[in-house]
Design a protein around this motif. Structure first.
Motif, PDB file in Angstrom:
ATOM      1  N   THR A   1      35.800  48.302  24.784  1.00 27.15           N
ATOM      2  CA  THR A   1      35.487  49.691  25.100  1.00 27.15           C
ATOM      3  C   THR A   1      34.033  50.047  24.784  1.00 27.15           C
ATOM      4  OG1 THR A   1      36.273  50.379  22.913  1.00 27.15           O
ATOM      5  CG2 THR A   1      37.857  50.447  24.730  1.00 27.15           C
ATOM      6  N   ALA A   2      33.320  49.138  24.134  1.00 24.93           N
ATOM      7  CA  ALA A   2      31.909  49.377  23.792  1.00 24.93           C
ATOM      8  C   ALA A   2      31.129  48.118  24.117  1.00 24.93           C
ATOM      9  CB  ALA A   2      31.765  49.755  22.323  1.00 24.93           C
ATOM     10  N   GLY A   3      30.935  47.877  25.402  1.00 22.06           N
ATOM     11  CA  GLY A   3      30.281  46.657  25.850  1.00 22.06           C
ATOM     12  C   GLY A   3      28.810  46.585  25.528  1.00 22.06           C
ATOM     13  N   ASP A   4      28.212  47.693  25.090  1.00 19.07           N
ATOM     14  CA  ASP A   4      26.790  47.690  24.773  1.00 19.07           C
ATOM     15  C   ASP A   4      26.527  47.487  23.283  1.00 19.07           C
ATOM     16  OD1 ASP A   4      27.903  50.104  24.076  1.00 19.07           O
ATOM     17  OD2 ASP A   4      26.180  51.325  24.712  1.00 19.07           O
ATOM     18  N   HIS A   5      27.585  47.373  22.479  1.00 10.91           N
ATOM     19  CA  HIS A   5      27.411  47.162  21.040  1.00 10.91           C
ATOM     20  C   HIS A   5      27.039  45.708  20.782  1.00 10.91           C
ATOM     21  CE1 HIS A   5      28.245  47.030  16.721  1.00 10.91           C
ATOM     22  NE2 HIS A   5      28.253  48.351  16.739  1.00 10.91           N
ATOM     23  N   GLU A   6      26.238  45.449  19.771  1.00 10.24           N
ATOM     24  CA  GLU A   6      25.786  44.087  19.517  1.00 10.24           C
ATOM     25  C   GLU A   6      26.932  43.137  19.160  1.00 10.24           C
ATOM     26  OE1 GLU A   6      23.703  43.762  15.413  1.00 10.24           O
ATOM     27  OE2 GLU A   6      23.521  45.861  16.009  1.00 10.24           O
ATOM     28  N   ILE A   7      28.044  43.658  18.679  1.00 13.37           N
ATOM     29  CA  ILE A   7      29.180  42.802  18.343  1.00 13.37           C
ATOM     30  C   ILE A   7      29.937  42.363  19.589  1.00 13.37           C
ATOM     31  CG2 ILE A   7      31.425  42.742  17.166  1.00 13.37           C
ATOM     32  CD1 ILE A   7      30.235  44.536  15.017  1.00 13.37           C
ATOM     33  N   THR A   8      30.027  43.221  20.581  1.00 15.03           N
ATOM     34  CA  THR A   8      30.858  42.943  21.760  1.00 15.03           C
ATOM     35  C   THR A   8      30.054  42.737  23.034  1.00 15.03           C
ATOM     36  OG1 THR A   8      31.152  45.356  21.872  1.00 15.03           O
ATOM     37  CG2 THR A   8      32.955  44.060  20.941  1.00 15.03           C
ATOM     38  N   ARG A   9      28.751  42.815  22.957  1.00 19.31           N
ATOM     39  CA  ARG A   9      27.923  42.705  24.156  1.00 19.31           C
ATOM     40  C   ARG A   9      28.155  41.363  24.864  1.00 19.31           C
ATOM     41  NH1 ARG A   9      22.890  43.605  22.016  1.00 19.31           N
ATOM     42  NH2 ARG A   9      23.348  45.848  22.108  1.00 19.31           N
ATOM     43  N   GLY A  10      28.398  41.436  26.173  1.00 15.20           N
ATOM     44  CA  GLY A  10      28.589  40.236  26.969  1.00 15.20           C
ATOM     45  C   GLY A  10      30.000  39.683  26.957  1.00 15.20           C
ATOM     46  N   ILE A  11      30.897  40.304  26.210  1.00 17.82           N
ATOM     47  CA  ILE A  11      32.289  39.846  26.140  1.00 17.82           C
ATOM     48  C   ILE A  11      33.138  40.730  27.049  1.00 17.82           C
ATOM     49  CG2 ILE A  11      34.298  39.521  24.650  1.00 17.82           C
ATOM     50  CD1 ILE A  11      32.371  38.990  22.353  1.00 17.82           C
ATOM     51  N   ALA A  12      33.887  40.106  27.944  1.00 12.49           N
ATOM     52  CA  ALA A  12      34.793  40.832  28.835  1.00 12.49           C
ATOM     53  C   ALA A  12      36.163  40.965  28.188  1.00 12.49           C
ATOM     54  CB  ALA A  12      34.903  40.095  30.167  1.00 12.49           C
ATOM     55  N   ASP A  13      36.999  41.813  28.771  1.00 12.90           N
ATOM     56  CA  ASP A  13      38.387  41.893  28.320  1.00 12.90           C
ATOM     57  C   ASP A  13      38.988  40.493  28.308  1.00 12.90           C
ATOM     58  OD1 ASP A  13      37.856  44.594  28.473  1.00 12.90           O
ATOM     59  OD2 ASP A  13      39.201  44.978  30.158  1.00 12.90           O
TER      60      ASP A  13
ATOM     61  N   TYR B   1      36.986  58.519  12.587  1.00 16.90           N
ATOM     62  CA  TYR B   1      35.673  58.214  12.038  1.00 16.90           C
ATOM     63  C   TYR B   1      35.228  56.807  12.444  1.00 16.90           C
ATOM     64  CZ  TYR B   1      31.802  57.873   8.734  1.00 16.90           C
ATOM     65  OH  TYR B   1      30.566  57.713   8.170  1.00 16.90           O
ATOM     66  N   ASN B   2      36.164  55.981  12.892  1.00 21.75           N
ATOM     67  CA  ASN B   2      35.815  54.637  13.339  1.00 21.75           C
ATOM     68  C   ASN B   2      35.019  54.678  14.637  1.00 21.75           C
ATOM     69  OD1 ASN B   2      37.267  53.462  11.236  1.00 21.75           O
ATOM     70  ND2 ASN B   2      39.155  53.352  12.432  1.00 21.75           N
ATOM     71  N   GLU B   3      34.128  53.709  14.797  1.00 23.09           N
ATOM     72  CA  GLU B   3      33.536  53.438  16.103  1.00 23.09           C
ATOM     73  C   GLU B   3      34.351  52.306  16.707  1.00 23.09           C
ATOM     74  OE1 GLU B   3      29.397  52.126  18.378  1.00 23.09           O
ATOM     75  OE2 GLU B   3      29.416  52.313  16.189  1.00 23.09           O
ATOM     76  N   VAL B   4      35.135  52.616  17.708  1.00 22.92           N
ATOM     77  CA  VAL B   4      36.057  51.647  18.294  1.00 22.92           C
ATOM     78  C   VAL B   4      35.328  50.815  19.342  1.00 22.92           C
ATOM     79  CG1 VAL B   4      38.213  51.335  19.565  1.00 22.92           C
ATOM     80  CG2 VAL B   4      38.028  53.147  17.837  1.00 22.92           C
TER      81      VAL B   4
END
Length: 228
Positions: A135-147, A162-165
Motif C-alpha cells: 500500500t506504500a510502494g514509494d517507501h524505502e522498505i517496500t519500493r519496487g516490491i509488487a503484491d 498511528y502506524n504507517e501501513v
C-alpha cells in the motif's frame, strides 16, 4: 560500528534461533556489531541499552517485567530502533499495555485453512494461501516490491492508526467462522516513537517464510530503516 541487540526465545515453533540467524550475516555485513541474548532482562540495563542502535526481537508468547519494558520504551524513545516479524514482535508480551502501545499491534488470530473436523492439529492447519498487498510502494522498505502471494499463517492483528501501513492482507470469510465479511489488517508497518523507529512485518512464521525473497527483502530493509 553500530550496535545491534538480538533478543530471541519464547515459543520454539517460530524457530527464534534459526530465524534470527538468517539475518546475523546481513547485520554484520552492514557494519553492526551483534550481541545475542535469550532474555528481555537486558532491557532493564541502561548501561547496555544506551549504546544499542537496533533491537531485533523474536520472542513469542513470553513475559516481561515492568522494569524491562520501561527500559525498552526508554531506549526507543531515545533513538534505538526496534524491529521484528510475526509473533516475535506482535505476540511477544501480551500482558503489557506499554509494550503493545510501543509496537502498535497485537496478534489476535490466524484463520484455519480447514473446517474444525478436518484439522490434524499440526501447524500446517493454519497455512493459508493469501496475498500481501503493498500500500506504500514509494517507501524505502517496500519500493519496487509488487503484491505477492504466501502460503503460511495469515495474521489478523489489532492495531491503531498511528502506524504507517506499508502493506495489508485480507482474511477471507470462512463458512465455519464467526466473522461476516473479509477483514483487512496491516501486514507491514512502521511507527515513530520519540526519536526511535519501530518496524513490524507479520509474515515470518518459520524460516522458509523468511527466505521468501519478498519477505526477506522487506525485513532486511526494515532493519536498516529502524536502526539509529
Amino acid at each position: 560500528m553500530r550496535q545491534a541487540l538480538v533478543v530471541r526465545g519464547g515459543w520454539d515453533g517460530h524457530q527464534p534461533v534459526e530465524a534470527t540467524d538468517l539475518f546475523l550475516p546481513f547485520l554484520k555485513d552492514h557494519d553492526f556489531e551483534v550481541r545475542v541474548t535469550d532474555s528481555p532482562s537486558v532491557y532493564a540495563d541502561p548501561a547496555v541499552m544506551g549504546g544499542v542502535d537496533l533491537i531485533l526481537q523474536c520472542m513469542t508468547m513470553s513475559t516481561i517485567t515492568a522494569e524491562e519494558v520501561a527500559g525498552l520504551v526508554a531506549a526507543v524513545e531515545a533513538g534505538t530502533g526496534l524491529a521484528g516479524w510475526h509473533g516475535g514482535i506482535c505476540d511477544a508480551y501480551r500482558a503489557s499495555a506499554d509494550y503493545l502501545q510501543l509496537v502498535g499491534g497485537q496478534f489476535a488470530a490466524h484463520a484455519s485453512r480447514y473446517a474444525p473436523g478436518e484439522r490434524s492439529g499440526e501447524q500446517a492447519d493454519n497455512y493459508v494461501p493469501h496475498r500481501i498487498e503493498i500500500t506504500a510502494g514509494d517507501h524505502e522498505i517496500t519500493r519496487g516490491i509488487a503484491d505477492f502471494e504466501l502460503e503460511t499463517e495469515q495474521y489478523w492483528v489489532l492495531t491503531d492508526d498511528y502506524n504507517e501501513v506499508l502493506a495489508t492482507t485480507t482474511t477471507a470469510t470462512r463458512s465455519w467462522g464467526a466473522w461476516q465479511r473479509p477483514v483487512t489488517c496491516p501486514a507491514v508497518w512502521t511507527r515513530q516513537w520519540g526519536a526511535g523507529r519501530v518496524f513490524v512485518a507479520t509474515p515470518g512464521h518459520r524460516v522458509e517464510v523468511l527466505q521468501d525473497l519478498n519477505v526477506r527483502t522487506i525485513v532486511e530493509r526494515g532493519l536498516l530503516w529502524a536502526a539509529r
